[in-house]
Design an enzyme around this catalytic site. Structure first.
Site, mmCIF file in Angstrom:
data_model
loop_
_atom_site.group_PDB
_atom_site.id
_atom_site.type_symbol
_atom_site.label_atom_id
_atom_site.label_comp_id
_atom_site.label_asym_id
_atom_site.label_seq_id
_atom_site.Cartn_x
_atom_site.Cartn_y
_atom_site.Cartn_z
ATOM 1 C CE LYS A 26 41.322 48.121 23.690
ATOM 2 N NZ LYS A 26 41.901 47.589 24.933
ATOM 3 C CB SER A 27 42.977 53.910 27.263
ATOM 4 O OG SER A 27 43.842 52.955 26.710
ATOM 5 N N GLY A 98 42.504 43.038 29.287
ATOM 6 C CA GLY A 98 43.610 43.225 30.230
ATOM 7 C C GLY A 98 43.460 44.511 31.030
ATOM 8 C CB SER A 172 52.757 48.493 32.325
ATOM 9 O OG SER A 172 51.385 48.203 32.499
ATOM 10 C CG ASP A 320 47.902 49.033 22.417
ATOM 11 O OD1 ASP A 320 48.567 48.085 22.867
ATOM 12 O OD2 ASP A 320 47.076 49.668 23.110
ATOM 13 C CE LYS A 347 51.167 45.502 25.212
ATOM 14 N NZ LYS A 347 50.669 46.315 26.323
HETATM 15 C C1 S3P Z 1 46.451 50.247 28.209
HETATM 16 C C2 S3P Z 1 47.804 50.118 28.405
HETATM 17 C C3 S3P Z 1 48.685 49.321 27.538
HETATM 18 C C4 S3P Z 1 48.013 48.995 26.208
HETATM 19 C C5 S3P Z 1 46.604 48.529 26.399
HETATM 20 C C6 S3P Z 1 45.767 49.602 27.087
HETATM 21 C C7 S3P Z 1 45.663 51.065 29.139
HETATM 22 O O1 S3P Z 1 48.988 48.092 28.186
HETATM 23 O O2 S3P Z 1 48.763 48.021 25.508
HETATM 24 O O3 S3P Z 1 46.011 48.212 25.158
HETATM 25 O O4 S3P Z 1 44.518 51.420 28.829
HETATM 26 O O5 S3P Z 1 46.183 51.387 30.214
HETATM 27 P P1 S3P Z 1 50.228 47.950 29.211
HETATM 28 O O6 S3P Z 1 49.955 48.759 30.397
HETATM 29 O O7 S3P Z 1 50.279 46.469 29.530
HETATM 30 O O8 S3P Z 1 51.432 48.409 28.440
#
Ligand code: S3P
Length: 434
Positions: A26-27, A98, A172, A320, A347
Site C-alpha cells: 500500500k505505501s 491518511g 511518522s 500497522d 490510526k
Molecule cells: C504509512 C505510514 C504509517 C502507517 C501507515 C502508512 C506510510 O503511518 O501506519 O499505514 O505509507 O507512510 P504514520 O506515518 O502515521 O506512522
C-alpha cells in the site's frame, strides 16, 4: 459514504495449508502514483494495489489534471512534471486514506493554488498539525476545519517555499514524506532528523526516479528544486497484508502457509523479528536483494509460541501489525507487553481500545495501557459480536481470531472496511480452509 455491512466470519478451522500471493504494498503503491505524477514521462506500475486507499490517490491526481490509465496488467501515469499539476475544480475526497491526505499536502504545499482535501468520518478525526506545522514553517498556508487541525484541510501552496531543519516530534513516515515532498520544491537544502527510523519508501523512490537524497542514520539531507523522470516499477506484496496469514499459520493447528513475493524492506520487517523472538516457525526463501526491491517467500507453520516485549525502535517497524500481533500474543504462553506505541491511538481508529475491546469480547485476557497493551496467554477464544470500527486492519485481525473459535459464532460489523487495503481478503482466507 460507502454502505456498511456485517457478516458471519469463518470459525473453527484447522489445517490451513496453501500459498497466497498477497496484494501489492500500500505505501509503495501510493508513492508510485505520486512520483509518477510529478515526474516527466510515463510511469508504468505493475502489481499496484487496487484497493480503496490507493484508488483514492489515483482519483486525487486525476483531479489535479494527471492522466492515469488503469490497464489490466499495469497502471500508467502520464506525468508532465510538477508545474502541470492544476487546481482541481472541486474539493478532493481521499476517503479513508491518511497516507494520501498527508503526502498530498506536502506536494500541494509548493503549488501555486489552493486545494481543499477531505475524507470519511475517520479521516475527520486524524491529527494534521504534525504535517501542517512544518509545511507552514516552510511558507505554505495550511488550515484545518474552523481553526482546528482536523480535515477538511485547505492547502494554499507557495512557489517560494524555503528549506527547513526539522527535528521530528513523532516517528511518522507520513510526516517525513510530506516534508520531503515540500522540500523537493523548496529553495535550499532541507535536513530532517527522525525520532526513530520509519519506513523509507519515499527516500528509495526519490533515487529511483532520478533524484538525490542523503541518509545518514536518522538524518536526511535533500536539495530543493528537483525534477524526476518516469519509471517502470514492480510493487512487491505488502508485508502488512501478509502479516494476517503469518499469524494464521502460526496459531492454527496443523497449518503451513506460504506467502509469495512479500516485500522485505528492513524498515517494515519488525513482525518477522517478533515472530522469531516468540519462537515462531518462519523461513524466508527466494530472496531478491536488489536495493529498494527486497522481497521473498515467507513460510510459516504451527508453533509453540512464547510471550515477548515489543518496544522502542521496533515499534515503527511493525506499527500497522500490532493488532494482529496482539492476537498472536493471546496464543503464546506467558505475558506479552507492547509499549511505546501511543501512535496506535491516532490510526484509522484508536487501535489500542479497539483491539482490547474486541479481543476481550472473544475471550482474550488483554489490558490497555497508555502506550500499548499487556496480553496474557494462552487463552482459548469463543464466539461473540464484534466490529471493525471501520478499520481494515481490525476487521482482518478479527477474521483470523474467529478461525480459532470452537464454540459459538462470530458476527463482524463493518466488514466492508477490509477493502481499504485487501479487497479479496475473505476469499484468500477461504482458499486456505479447504
Ligand atoms: C504509512 C505510514 C504509517 C502507517 C501507515 C502508512 C506510510 O503511518 O501506519 O499505514 O505509507 O507512510 P504514520 O506515518 O502515521 O506512522
Amino acid at each position: 459514504m460507502k454502505g456498511r455491512h456485517s457478516m458471519k466470519l469463518m470459525t473453527n478451522k484447522t489445517n490451513l495449508t496453501g500459498t497466497i500471493k498477497v496484494p501489492g504494498d500500500k505505501s509503495m503503491s501510493h508513492r508510485s502514483i505520486m512520483f509518477g505524477a510529478i515526474a516527466t514521462g510515463e510511469t508504468r506500475i505493475q502489481h499496484f494495489l487496487r484497493a480503496d486507499d490507493c484508488l483514492s490517490t489515483i482519483n486525487a491526481f486525476r483531479q489535479l489534471g494527471v492522466q492515469i490509465d488503469e490497464m489490466p496488467e499495469e497502471i500508467i501515469v502520464h506525468g508532465k512534471g510538477w508545474d502541470a499539476l492544476k487546481q482541481p475544480s472541486q474539493a478532493i475526497n481521499i476517503g479513508n486514506s491518511g497516507t494520501t491526505i498527508r503526502l498530498l499536502m506536502g506536494i500541494l504545499a509548493g503549488r501555486d493554488f489552493s486545494t481543499t482535501v477531505f475524507g470519511d468520518e475517520s479521516i475527520a478525526k486524524r491529527p494534521m498539525n504534525r504535517v501542517m506545522l512544518p509545511l507552514n514553517q516552510m511558507g505554505a498556508d495550511c488550515k484545518g476545519k474552523e481553526g482546528t487541525e482536523f480535515p477538511p484541510v485547505t492547502v494554499k501552496g507557495s512557489t517560494s517555499l524555503q528549506a527547513i531543519h526539522y527535528e521530528m516530534p513523532v516517528a511518522s513516515a507520513q510526516v517525513k514524506s510530506a516534508v520531503l515532498f515540500a522540500a523537493l520544491q523548496a529553495e535550499g537544502e532541507t535536513t530532517i532528523v527522525e525520532k526513530e527510523k520509519t519506513r523509507d519508501h519515499t527516500e528509495h523512490m526519490i533515487r529511483q526516479f532520478g533524484g538525490d537524497i542523503e541518509v545518514d542514520g536518522l538524518t536526511i539531507r535533500l536539495k530543493g528544486k528537483q525534477e524526476f523522470t518516469g519509471q517502470k516499477m514492480v510493487v512487491p506484496g505488502d508485508i502488512s497484508s501478509a502479516a494476517f496469514f503469518m499469524v494464521a499459520g502460526l496459531i492454527l493447528p496443523n497449518s503451513e502457509i506460504r506467502l509469495e513475493n512479500v516485500g522485505l524492506n528492513p524498515t517494515r520487517t519488525g513482525i518477522i523479528d517478533v515472530i522469531k523472538a516468540m519462537n515462531g516457525q518462519l523461513t524466508i526463501t527466494d530472496e531478491s536483494r536488489e536495493t529498494g526491491k527486497l522481497a521473498g517467500t515467507v513460510t510459516v507453520s504451527t508453533s509453540e509460541l512464547v510471550g515477548t516485549e515489543i518496544s522502542g525502535e521496533m515499534i515503527p517497524r511493525l506499527i500497522d501489525e500490532l493488532p494482529i500481533i496482539a492476537l498472536l500474543a493471546t496464543q503464546a504462553t506467558g505475558k506479552t507487553i507492547i509499549k511505546d506505541a501511543a501512535e496506535l491511538k491516532v490510526k484509522e481508529t484508536n487501535r489500542i481500545d479497539a483491539v482490547v475491546k474486541e479481543l476481550t469480547t472473544l475471550g482474550a485476557v488483554i489490558t490497555a495501557t497508555d502506550d500499548g497493551m499487556i496480553i496474557e496467554g494462552q487463552t482459548p477464544l469463543h464466539g461473540g459480536n464484534v466490529t471493525s470500527y471501520g478499520d481494515h486492519r481490525i476487521g482482518m485481525m478479527l477474521q483470523i481470531a474467529a478461525l480459532l473459535v470452537t464454540t459459538g459464532e462470530v458476527e463482524l460489523e463493518r466488514s466492508e472496511a477490509v477493502s481499504v487495503s485487501y479487497p479479496n481478503f475473505f476469499e484468500d482466507v477461504a482458499s486456505l480452509c479447504q
